[in-house]
Enzyme design. Structure first.
Site, PDB file in Angstrom:
ATOM      1  N   CYS A 454       0.828  -1.204   0.000  1.00 23.82           N
ATOM      2  CA  CYS A 454       0.000   0.000   0.000  1.00 23.82           C
ATOM      3  C   CYS A 454       0.862   1.253   0.000  1.00 23.82           C
ATOM      4  O   CYS A 454       0.425   2.311  -0.440  1.00 23.82           O
ATOM      5  CB  CYS A 454      -0.966   0.005   1.181  1.00 23.82           C
ATOM      6  SG  CYS A 454      -0.174   0.107   2.780  1.00 23.82           S
ATOM      7  N   HIS A 828      -1.159   1.152   7.671  1.00 25.35           N
ATOM      8  CA  HIS A 828      -1.702   1.084   6.319  1.00 25.35           C
ATOM      9  C   HIS A 828      -1.715   2.487   5.728  1.00 25.35           C
ATOM     10  O   HIS A 828      -1.961   3.473   6.412  1.00 25.35           O
ATOM     11  CB  HIS A 828      -3.124   0.521   6.351  1.00 25.35           C
ATOM     12  CG  HIS A 828      -3.785   0.507   5.003  1.00 25.35           C
ATOM     13  ND1 HIS A 828      -3.360  -0.286   3.968  1.00 25.35           N
ATOM     14  CD2 HIS A 828      -4.841   1.223   4.515  1.00 25.35           C
ATOM     15  CE1 HIS A 828      -4.129  -0.086   2.915  1.00 25.35           C
ATOM     16  NE2 HIS A 828      -5.030   0.833   3.225  1.00 25.35           N
TER      17      HIS A 828
END
Length: 993
Positions: A454, A828
């Site tokens: 990510c 994340h």
């Protein structure tokens, strides 16, 4: 009387004399005659009606028959019995064939005369049986039309119950055999009228007995789906479509598209023949049914059929636009076929040669409806040229032909294209297992999480959102020798993000090429570090190419040689702003022109006043938090980066702002201090700093360590300003790295102070730009900066003497990378992005805050892309404290109409506000992958359909909670949609927060 009549019709008397004699014969019908005379007279009139030499004889026969049948009903009832009817229908009359329409006309006329007699019921029964036999013999259109007329007047003759179903099926098949060899308009009109009568009869039967409708339609499909090369069904079947209730579209299309017994070859043939029906002049709703079937096939992912039919029939549909009577329906089908065929320009290019002649014809035909039709047609052509740009040789003549017609805006074109793609068709015909994983409503493409990637996905999406940078990358002309360069891979990746039909693209090749050597695959990494490495690689790569071009001009050519063109040459004519960093002119790399700026570091000895100044280029500014915000025991230079890479949980299209005020938190501790803003951190970065004690400065003038003052100035502003917030500091007491969770206010608009070279001693500094009324970095916002020091008197005197020029360069927010997590070691990344381009930016004043805060924001969370708003960008940290802004990109605004910036110019001939046309090799790669994607979807749909048919279980998809934060992780996370995500909900070993 019969002898008189027979002599009359065969005599040579004049017509008036014959009419007078006929009148007397008719009047004599009132008199009493014997039964033998009546029978002889009925036989004679029948012969005249069926075998008369001319129309006069037939007319005489009908007049006499009608008169005597009225006054001698019993005798006529004995004459016109079921045996006579049966003989006529089975054997004919003398030399007259039983299939002659005159036989049906005669029976029809006699039924009118006998309708009140009891014996007519027996005749009805005979006719019910005989008409079923007759339609099974495939009568010609003329006979079929006479039968339809008779059955419409005497519905008692229509077969009943099961026979009615069989009759309708056979009548449908009979229509399928109709043929019209005539070429004259009168004959064509007669043929159309005959077909209309037969189809109207079927409509009446369907209304009277609804049970006959579905079998009839099944027979229609069986006929048009036939692959027998010796049989071509008649286009007359199109006349039935207008009589099918539109309410049945859903159930019929579902039945057809989900029936596993229907082979692809049969479906293809049926769809092709339905498209042929557009040529039938009086058929209504044919376009509605064709489009419904096209959508139904797309919904169940039978893309092979759609591709084959589109390429086979697109030219025929286009040709129908020349005929006003079928023009509207043909345009509806053509629009759907072209707009949905988005994986390749092949279908559109088949009809491109016919566009200009049609436009000229519509302009000159003088029809009142042509003007409105031409506007709709032109809008369709603009959409297609936008979708498949890059073919000026094909489109120049079209643009010239339609230049005086309205051009739809880019937003409308994007909306139309997004709603029309096969992969965006609503699948209401299939179960949950057959749902197509198409693009989101945004029309944008996500990136598959390849396993803790990510950090890369968020950076790629932010760079893609940098409109000018994206357009320059796509416009590069990179030759074969550059096939393995990182820039070539980035260009291919951007092309896929812009044009693929996949909901999410897996950037495996780019990941392997761009991953820093010290980044372990599958591990969570820092996105800022990756961004810096990526830009450095692209910059050094282009510098190397420039050096090779200069050293070996014969090896590296500008256009067609084996070498690779430099960015400067491919974007020739793009000026560099006066403050841009890097080398002058064409030696600048694309990274320097887009992201390059210059910082001047100035150190002044506070003992002797000696000044040392050094300029350095930069591509991003790392902004530390004030000591009071970070930790009193942790100096700002210990602040570092964050790792991330986990997948993200699905969220709704927008986030609601939190009801409570924003909280400033460090390691979970609340604070009531007002939140910092990005301008605060920029000013803290640029503020003077005292070098003393262990950080004392070695002054060459004094020859010893001295107390000094160090400050930094921006002397050249980049086109895109990258700001990294150093949210992670080292806790010396606990020996751990902590994340600073302070909520930082992100302004949509901001001004950066830029120091231009000093003016002459007696010159007057120019006033501040009138176009910059909003200065979020003013001194009123700097009271909470503990490190902000007042400059000394000597410095003030020096500044007055050299008259420095400070201008405030306006910037508008382009994108934000967020980090979700409580730790610096895991978490994340996701990003917010907005399309900005220089041309648009040059036309909007800085004070237009509503425009900067518009709803054209997108949330990129690995595979998932959703609409959002600037309010969500500002409030996400208030609602989810662990989700904090990490990397921000601002786009410089230019108010000089494009002078001094790249916004008002075109890259490789592209129009402002549009991406450049794709080069052939990029278009070929995308077309190939789009076809592969459609084949994959079709194969998956077939496999799932077979599994669903064999499994006796229900499917309940996992629900999603729109209240979860964007950066959280779960079974339906942002990277899980495309496969290869490197683990899912049950992967215990992964660090996900």
């Amino acid at each position: 009387m019969d002898k008189i009549l027979e002599a009359l019709v065969s005599s040579s008397h004049s017509v008036p004399v014959k009419k007078a004699i006929v009148k007397k014969v008719v009047e004599a019908a009132e008199k009493e005659v014997t039964e033998a005379q009546c029978q002889a007279l009925f036989s004679l009139t029948t012969r005249l009606i069926l075998l008369g030499e001319d129309a006069f004889q037939k007319q005489v026969g009908f007049q006499v028959l009608e008169a005597y049948a009225r006054y001698h009903r019993v005798e006529f009832e004995r004459f016109f019995c079921k045996d006579l009817v049966l003989g006529l229908l089975q054997q004919g009359y003398g030399p007259l064939d039983r299939k002659d329409p005159a036989v049906v006309d005669y029976i029809h006329s006699c039924l009118r005369l006998l309708i009140s007699c009891p014996s007519v019921l027996e005749i009805f029964t005979v006719i019910q049986t005989e008409v079923l036999r007759m339609v099974c013999e495939r009568p010609e259109p003329a006979l079929c039309a006479r039968l339809a007329t008779m059955l419409s007047d005497f519905v008692q003759c229509i077969p009943r119950e099961k026979a009615a179903v069989l009759f309708c099926q056979q009548l449908v098949r009979t229509i399928g055999y109709f043929n019209c060899p005539a070429s004259q308009e009168r004959e064509l009109r007669e043929y159309v009228g005959q077909v209309t009568k037969v189809s109207t009869l079927l409509q009446n039967i369907w209304k009277a007995e609804p049970v006959t409708l579905l079998p009839s339609l099944q027979e229609v499909f069986a006929i048009i789906s036939s692959t027998d090369p010796a049989f071509e069904p008649s286009i007359a079947l199109a006349s039935l479509v207008q009589h099918i209730p539109l309410q049945m579209i859903t159930i019929l299309i579902k039945s057809l598209t989900t029936d596993q017994n229907v082979k692809d070859s049969n479906m293809t043939q049926a769809l092709c023949r339905m498209i042929d029906w557009l040529s039938w002049p009086l058929a209504h709703h044919v376009d509605t049914w064709v489009i419904a079937l096209l959508k139904g096939l797309a919904a169940v992912q039978k893309f092979t059929i759609l591709i084959d039919v589109t390429l086979l029939k697109i030219e025929l549909v286009f040709n129908r636009l020349w005929y006003p009577i079928v023009r509207q329906g043909a345009l509806a089908v053509l629009s759907h076929m072209l707009l949905s065929f988005q994986h390749s320009p092949e279908a559109f290019h088949l009809v491109v040669p016919q566009v200009v002649p049609l436009v000229r014809g519509l302009k000159s035909d003088g029809l009142p409806t042509s003007k409105g039709f031409l506007m709709h047609f032109t809008e369709l052509i603009h959409c297609m040229m936008y979708q498949y740009s890059g073919f000026p040789d094909l489109y120049d003549s079209i643009l010239e032909a339609v230049k005086d017609l309205p051009n739809p805006g880019e937003e409308k074109i994007k909306l139309v294209l997004n709603q029309s793609a096969w992969t965006s068709q609503s699948n209401s015909f299939a179960s949950g297992l057959l749902r197509l994983a198409g693009k989101s409503e945004t029309g944008k493409t996500g990136l598959v999480n390849l396993g803790n990637t990510c950090y890369m996905n968020s950076i790629i999406q932010t760079l893609f959102s940098a409109t000018d940078f994206r357009r320059h990358v796509l416009s590069l002309r990179l030759n074969d020798s550059c096939a393995n360069t990182l820039m070539k891979k980035l260009q291919l990746l951007f092309a896929f993000l812009a044009h693929t039909q996949r909901a999410a693209y897996a950037p495996r090749l780019f990941f392997e090429a761009s991953r820093p050597p010290w980044f372990n695959a599958g591990s969570q990494q820092d996105c800022s570090e990756y961004l810096r490495f990526l830009l450095d690689r692209l910059h050094e790569e282009e510098k190397t190419i420039q050096a090779l071009r200069l050293a070996k001009p014969k090896v590296v050519s500008l256009g067609n040689g084996p070498g690779c063109d430099s960015v400067a040459h491919t974007s020739a004519g793009s000026p560099v702003s006066p403050g841009a960093a890097g080398s002058e002119g064409g030696d600048q790399t694309l990274i320097e022109r887009m992201f390059g700026g210059k910082l001047s570091t100035r150190i002044r000895c506070m003992t002797c006043g000696a000044v040392s100044e050094k300029e350095e280029p930069f591509t991003d500014l790392s902004l530390a938090f004030c000591p009071s915000a970070a930790a009193s025991s942790s100096p700002p230079q210990n602040q570092g980066s964050v790792n991330g890479g986990s997948e993200a949980l699905e969220i709704g299209p927008s986030l609601r702002p939190a009801a409570a005020p924003a909280a400033s938190t460090h390691a979970g501790l609340a604070s009531d201090k007002p939140p910092l803003s990005v301008p605060d951190l920029v000013n803290y970065f640029l503020a003077p700093e005292i070098l003393d004690e262990e950080n004392a400065y070695f002054c060459e003038g004094c020859g010893s360590l001295q107390r000094a003052e160090r400050g930094m100035r921006v002397v050249a502003a980049p086109e895109y300003l990258i700001l990294t917030l150093l949210r992670f500091s080292y806790d010396a007491k606990c020996h751990v790295r902590r994340k600073i969770l302070d909520n930082v206010t992100i302004p949509a608009l901001m001004e950066l102070p830029v120091h231009d070279p000093p003016a002459p001693e007696h010159s007057t500094p120019p006033p501040s730009s009138p176009s910059s009324p909003l200065r979020l970095d003013s001194t009123e916002n700097n009271e909470n900066l503990a490190k902000k020091l007042k400059p000394s008197r000597r410095e003030e005197e020096d500044d007055v003497r050299v008259c420095p020029v400070v201008r405030f360069v306006p910037y508008v927010l382009s994108s934000v990378v967020m980090h979700s997590g409580m730790s610096s070691e895991s978490g994340h990344y996701y990003s917010y992005g907005r399309n900005l381009n220089g041309a648009d930016g040059a036309q909007h004043h800085l004070a237009n805050l509503d425009e900067a805060c518009g709803r054209d924001w997108l949330l990129f969370n690995d595979s998932r892309v959703t609409f959002t708003s600037f309010g969500s960008v500002q409030n996400v940290s208030s609602r989810f404290p662990k989700d904090t802004a990490y990397v921000l990109i601002y786009r410089k605004q230019d108010f000089t109409g494009g002078q001094g910036g790249t916004g008002g110019l075109t890259a490789n001939g592209m129009r402002p506000g549009c991406d450049p046309p794709l080069q052939k090799e990029l278009m070929d790669a995308i077309t190939k992958d789009n076809k592969l994607f459609l084949q994959e979807q079709e194969l998956n749909a077939r496999t799932q359909a077979l599994q669903a048919a064999s499994a006796n279980c229900s499917f309940k998809p996992n629900g999603s909670d729109d209240n979860d934060p964007p950066g959280s992780c779960g079974p339906s996370g942002g990277g899980g949609g495309g496969g290869g995500g490197g683990g899912g909900f049950n992967t215990v070993s992964r660090l996900v927060f």
